[in-house]
Design a protein around this motif. Structure first.
Motif, PDB file in Angstrom:
ATOM      1  N   ALA A 538       0.840  -1.199   0.000  1.00  7.69           N
ATOM      2  CA  ALA A 538       0.000   0.000   0.000  1.00  7.69           C
ATOM      3  C   ALA A 538       0.873   1.246   0.000  1.00  7.69           C
ATOM      4  O   ALA A 538       1.910   1.290   0.667  1.00  7.69           O
ATOM      5  N   SER A 539       0.455   2.252  -0.722  1.00  6.15           N
ATOM      6  CA  SER A 539       1.177   3.525  -0.752  1.00  6.15           C
ATOM      7  C   SER A 539       0.851   4.338   0.491  1.00  6.15           C
ATOM      8  O   SER A 539      -0.255   4.268   1.022  1.00  6.15           O
ATOM      9  N   PRO A 540       1.798   5.125   0.983  1.00  7.45           N
ATOM     10  CA  PRO A 540       1.510   5.981   2.134  1.00  7.45           C
ATOM     11  C   PRO A 540       0.638   7.163   1.735  1.00  7.45           C
ATOM     12  O   PRO A 540       0.563   7.542   0.566  1.00  7.45           O
ATOM     13  N   ALA A 541      -0.019   7.746   2.731  1.00  9.76           N
ATOM     14  CA  ALA A 541      -0.790   8.976   2.544  1.00  9.76           C
ATOM     15  C   ALA A 541      -0.233  10.034   3.492  1.00  9.76           C
ATOM     16  O   ALA A 541       0.262   9.714   4.576  1.00  9.76           O
ATOM     17  N   VAL A 542      -0.296  11.289   3.075  1.00  8.84           N
ATOM     18  CA  VAL A 542       0.204  12.394   3.890  1.00  8.84           C
ATOM     19  C   VAL A 542      -0.895  13.418   4.067  1.00  8.84           C
ATOM     20  O   VAL A 542      -1.601  13.775   3.114  1.00  8.84           O
ATOM     21  N   PHE A 548       0.474   8.322   6.970  1.00 12.29           N
ATOM     22  CA  PHE A 548      -0.328   7.138   7.277  1.00 12.29           C
ATOM     23  C   PHE A 548       0.102   6.011   6.350  1.00 12.29           C
ATOM     24  O   PHE A 548       0.183   6.192   5.135  1.00 12.29           O
ATOM     25  N   VAL A 549       0.375   4.840   6.924  1.00 13.22           N
ATOM     26  CA  VAL A 549       0.845   3.724   6.117  1.00 13.22           C
ATOM     27  C   VAL A 549       0.265   2.431   6.662  1.00 13.22           C
ATOM     28  O   VAL A 549       0.198   2.217   7.873  1.00 13.22           O
ATOM     29  N   GLY A 550      -0.191   1.576   5.740  1.00 11.56           N
ATOM     30  CA  GLY A 550      -0.730   0.275   6.109  1.00 11.56           C
ATOM     31  C   GLY A 550       0.165  -0.837   5.590  1.00 11.56           C
ATOM     32  O   GLY A 550       0.686  -0.756   4.474  1.00 11.56           O
ATOM     33  N   SER A 579      -4.321   1.137  -0.756  1.00 13.72           N
ATOM     34  CA  SER A 579      -3.671   2.303  -0.152  1.00 13.72           C
ATOM     35  C   SER A 579      -4.685   3.144   0.614  1.00 13.72           C
ATOM     36  O   SER A 579      -5.782   3.409   0.113  1.00 13.72           O
ATOM     37  N   PRO A 580      -4.358   3.570   1.843  1.00 13.46           N
ATOM     38  CA  PRO A 580      -5.270   4.441   2.585  1.00 13.46           C
ATOM     39  C   PRO A 580      -5.359   5.815   1.936  1.00 13.46           C
ATOM     40  O   PRO A 580      -4.416   6.273   1.280  1.00 13.46           O
ATOM     41  N   VAL A 581      -6.509   6.466   2.111  1.00 15.18           N
ATOM     42  CA  VAL A 581      -6.695   7.836   1.644  1.00 15.18           C
ATOM     43  C   VAL A 581      -7.203   8.665   2.813  1.00 15.18           C
ATOM     44  O   VAL A 581      -7.777   8.135   3.773  1.00 15.18           O
ATOM     45  N   VAL A 582      -7.001   9.969   2.741  1.00 12.89           N
ATOM     46  CA  VAL A 582      -7.367  10.842   3.845  1.00 12.89           C
ATOM     47  C   VAL A 582      -8.183  12.009   3.321  1.00 12.89           C
ATOM     48  O   VAL A 582      -7.927  12.529   2.232  1.00 12.89           O
ATOM     49  N   SER A 583      -9.201  12.405   4.092  1.00 10.13           N
ATOM     50  CA  SER A 583     -10.048  13.539   3.726  1.00 10.13           C
ATOM     51  C   SER A 583     -10.765  14.040   4.958  1.00 10.13           C
ATOM     52  O   SER A 583     -11.263  13.237   5.766  1.00 10.13           O
ATOM     53  N   GLY A 584     -10.809  15.353   5.122  1.00 10.92           N
ATOM     54  CA  GLY A 584     -11.586  15.947   6.203  1.00 10.92           C
ATOM     55  C   GLY A 584     -11.187  15.502   7.585  1.00 10.92           C
ATOM     56  O   GLY A 584     -12.011  15.462   8.498  1.00 10.92           O
ATOM     57  N   TYR A 586     -10.027  12.491   8.414  1.00 13.75           N
ATOM     58  CA  TYR A 586     -10.252  11.061   8.615  1.00 13.75           C
ATOM     59  C   TYR A 586      -9.446  10.258   7.604  1.00 13.75           C
ATOM     60  O   TYR A 586      -9.242  10.688   6.461  1.00 13.75           O
ATOM     61  N   VAL A 587      -8.980   9.087   8.023  1.00 16.61           N
ATOM     62  CA  VAL A 587      -8.285   8.154   7.149  1.00 16.61           C
ATOM     63  C   VAL A 587      -9.253   7.027   6.804  1.00 16.61           C
ATOM     64  O   VAL A 587      -9.905   6.455   7.696  1.00 16.61           O
ATOM     65  N   TYR A 588      -9.337   6.710   5.513  1.00 21.56           N
ATOM     66  CA  TYR A 588     -10.211   5.643   5.040  1.00 21.56           C
ATOM     67  C   TYR A 588      -9.325   4.489   4.576  1.00 21.56           C
ATOM     68  O   TYR A 588      -8.417   4.678   3.759  1.00 21.56           O
ATOM     69  N   VAL A 589      -9.581   3.294   5.116  1.00 25.82           N
ATOM     70  CA  VAL A 589      -8.726   2.156   4.842  1.00 25.82           C
ATOM     71  C   VAL A 589      -9.585   0.900   4.717  1.00 25.82           C
ATOM     72  O   VAL A 589     -10.647   0.795   5.347  1.00 25.82           O
ATOM     73  N   ALA A 590      -9.139  -0.045   3.874  1.00 27.21           N
ATOM     74  CA  ALA A 590      -9.855  -1.305   3.676  1.00 27.21           C
ATOM     75  C   ALA A 590      -8.841  -2.443   3.690  1.00 27.21           C
ATOM     76  O   ALA A 590      -7.658  -2.250   3.373  1.00 27.21           O
ATOM     77  N   THR A 591      -9.289  -3.645   4.047  1.00 27.37           N
ATOM     78  CA  THR A 591      -8.388  -4.785   4.179  1.00 27.37           C
ATOM     79  C   THR A 591      -8.813  -5.931   3.271  1.00 27.37           C
ATOM     80  O   THR A 591      -9.932  -5.968   2.756  1.00 27.37           O
TER      81      THR A 591
END
Length: 641
Positions: A538-542, A548-550, A579-584, A586-591
């Motif tokens: 997964a790619s990191p998010a900033v 944020f990294v999974g 890859s997690p994404v972030v908005s507002g 909050y971090v959104y992640v799925a497994t």
């Protein structure tokens, strides 16, 4: 202490202890000083010993003008007086965020676009207040609009302000005082001035911020002024391809030659900037994989309260959706590639719009534009297709599988293939402009920062190229990279390149600006390394100062961007390849075991979670108040509140 004869005494007026000089003009010096009475730092502006009467009058005018204005977008005056030598001084807010142009040059990151437009909106609101009070600034430059520690701009330096009297018109003739690089045509000609004169100057300031260059350059002042009067500026996106078209178009309205063609007031200018912000949020940003060419994983416009998310619709696609796929969204459509050799286009309402063909699996993310979609397949072909008609505009052939996202840069696309080639192709014809061969296969999508294309290969080499011409600039080696790196600014001329390695280490490379290009710091390129002790697919998010990294072990971690220190950790049940994404906030992640979560980005606390029978490997999308998730069996689900 300053040895010059006009330097202030160590304790001026028994109150201000001067520290170092931070600015100098033709008639005054500016110092950082400590207010001994209140225990705070201030900026102290002190008139020179021997100045012309006109300069003294201008200095006094600035004091009087500032004392009349009370607005959060205008610098506040605290005190005025004379020192032991009888020299005038006044104290004001100390602003240490730099001049306005430090908000740029713009890169392709939605956070930076929003920050720039919101700051510009605050400036025109302040100008509206100033104009309503009967004043024209007449000398707006980047250094006369300073940023505070909070990032908010304040207008200062009112030495050239024109003050109307009574009901007199807010225009005047015969004045050409000001700074040539930012001077309106009517001011350059000594003609009538008004609110739109300041708005032109601010347009030139914004141009400098977004492109890194002033609108016009010349060998002397007269050459520059001639261009302001008679020659059109280059559109900002031609100078800096990272400038979104809505921002470029808004700036050109400010820079209209005719006074009456510009916004009539700060309030009208604010509407133009607000429209540009909405257009950027709506169409430009989501169509690029992971929110933009910095690949930072930030998506604007997420759900305001993800705790209330509920299933809105679901739709089964023609085939499975697997890593490194992603849900990509534009103004009108969503795009998801499948292993059944199709690209599915969906409306935001959940209706199927079209199925576009491919000769092999479409597992790489796509680039979705207003009128076209660009996508690659495992057979090595990349297509550009008209969204309205479904007609293929062109097809570009590489020698190996395409598993990364085509990256739009100016009037070209950057395309990476599994044989280690990075191609630049013409946006109109699809013809090859240049090619670069890396050391090993490429799975990660290329990114662009500061005009440099950055691509990582599977032997761990990170390559920096000139994005326009393809010439190599630098390369460093870490270890095998499958996931896409991202980049985040850390200062006016510095950034961190965050590189996830397959072996589980997350590296932060210190990038500094040298001769107009960002390069790894030659003295010490590695800022920090964090070992997650599990593979990174997964790619990191900033977001802000957080990374944020999974990992494949199911851990979601939040690290400090600058130090790499742990901030929080959340252990999930399944592997994280999406890859997690972030908005507002909050971090959104799925497994891979079917868990989908929204996590508070500051605390690491899950605020919403659902579990499904099928897992997720594709990067989700957050936009327009909704969360879109593509499951491995080809089911796309939307969640709204």
């Amino acid at each position: 202490m300053d040895p010059r004869p006009d330097s202030p005494s160590p304790l001026l007026a028994d109150r201000y202890r001067t520290l170092e000089r931070i600015g100098e003009g033709g008639s005054a010096l500016v110092y950082r000083a400590t207010d001994a009475h209140l225990g705070r730092e201030v900026a102290l502006k002190l008139l020179h010993d021997h100045v012309l009467p006109s300069d003294r009058r201008r200095f006094e005018r600035e004091i009087r003008t500032l004392s009349r204005i009370s607005h959060p977008g205008v610098i506040s005056i605290y005190d005025l007086g004379t020192d032991e030598q009888g020299r005038l001084y006044f104290t004001m807010q100390l602003l240490e965020g730099g001049p306005f142009h430090c908000l740029g040059p713009l890169e392709d990151t939605p956070e930076q676009h929003e920050r720039f437009l919101e700051a510009a909106h605050e400036v025109v609101a302040a100008l509206d207040h100033i104009h309503a009070a009967g004043m024209i600034h007449r000398d707006l430059t980047p250094h006369n609009i300073l940023l505070g520690a909070d990032g908010r701009p304040r207008i200062m330096d009112f030495g050239l302000v024109y003050l109307s009297e009574g009901t007199r018109d807010l225009t005047r003739t015969g004045y050409t005082l000001g700074t040539p690089q930012y001077m309106a045509p009517e001011q350059a000609k000594g003609g009538r001035i008004g609110p739109a004169t300041d708005l032109y100057s601010f347009g030139a300031v914004m141009y400098r911020a977004v492109t890194g260059r002033v609108p016009f350059e010349g060998d002397n002042d007269q050459a520059i002024l001639y261009q302001h009067v008679y020659e059109p500026p280059l559109p900002p996106e031609q100078v800096n391809p990272a400038v979104p078209r809505p921002i470029s178009e808004a700036l050109l309205i400010f820079l209209a030659k005719r006074y009456e063609d510009r916004p009539a007031s700060g309030a009208a200018a604010a509407l133009h900037l607000r429209g540009a912000l909405e257009a950027v949020r709506r169409s430009h940003v989501p169509g690029q994989y992971r929110g933009g060419l910095a690949r930072a994983g930030y998506h604007p416009g997420g759900p305001t309260d993800p705790r209330r998310l509920e299933a809105a619709w679901e739709l089964k696609l023609a085939g499975e959706v697997s890593w490194p796929a992603a849900v990509v969204g534009g103004r009108d459509y969503l795009a998801v590639g499948t292993r059944r050799s199709t690209l599915s286009l969906l409306e935001h309402s959940g209706h199927r719009y079209a199925e576009l063909p491919a000769a092999d699996e479409v597992t790489g993310p796509v680039t979705l534009e207003r009128k076209h979609v660009v996508y690659g397949a495992w057979d090595g072909s990349v297509r550009k297709v008209d969204l309205r008609t479904g007609v293929e505009r062109w097809r570009h052939r590489t020698r190996a599988e395409i598993t990364s996202a085509p990256s739009r840069w100016g009037d070209s696309y950057l395309i990476a293939s599994r044989d280690g080639h990075l191609h630049s192709v013409d946006e109109e014809s699809g013809e090859l402009r240049w090619a670069y061969k890396t050391v090993a296969p490429i799975a990660a999508s290329p990114l662009v920062w500061g005009g440099s294309a950055i691509v990582a290969d599977e032997e761990g080499w990170i390559h920096g190229l000139d994005a326009s011409g393809g010439s190599p600039l630098w390369k460093v080696q870490l270890s095998a990279v499958h996931a896409t790196p991202c980049v985040a600014p850390t200062g006016r001329e510095s950034a961190l390149l965050i590189v996830p390695t397959w072996e589980g280490e997350l590296h932060a490379l210190r990038m500094i600006l040298e001769r107009g290009r960002y390069r790894p710091d030659a003295a010490d390129p590695l800022s920090w390394t964090y070992d997650l002790e599990a593979e990174l697919w997964a790619s990191p998010a900033v977001w802000g100062q957080r990374v944020f990294v999974g990992s494949w072990s199911g851990d979601l971690r939040c690290l400090d961007l600058v130090s790499g220190d742990d901030l929080w950790e959340l252990h999930l049940g399944g592997r994280i390849t999406a890859s997690p994404v972030v908005s507002g906030g909050y971090v959104y992640v799925a497994t891979e075991d079917g868990e989908v979560l929204a996590v508070n980005a500051l605390s690491g606390t899950p605020v919403w979670r659902e579990r499904f029978d099928v897992g997720v490997q594709a990067t989700p999308l957050v936009m327009d108040g909704a969360l879109y998730v593509a499951f491995m069996d080809g089911t796309v689900r939307a969640f709204r509140h």
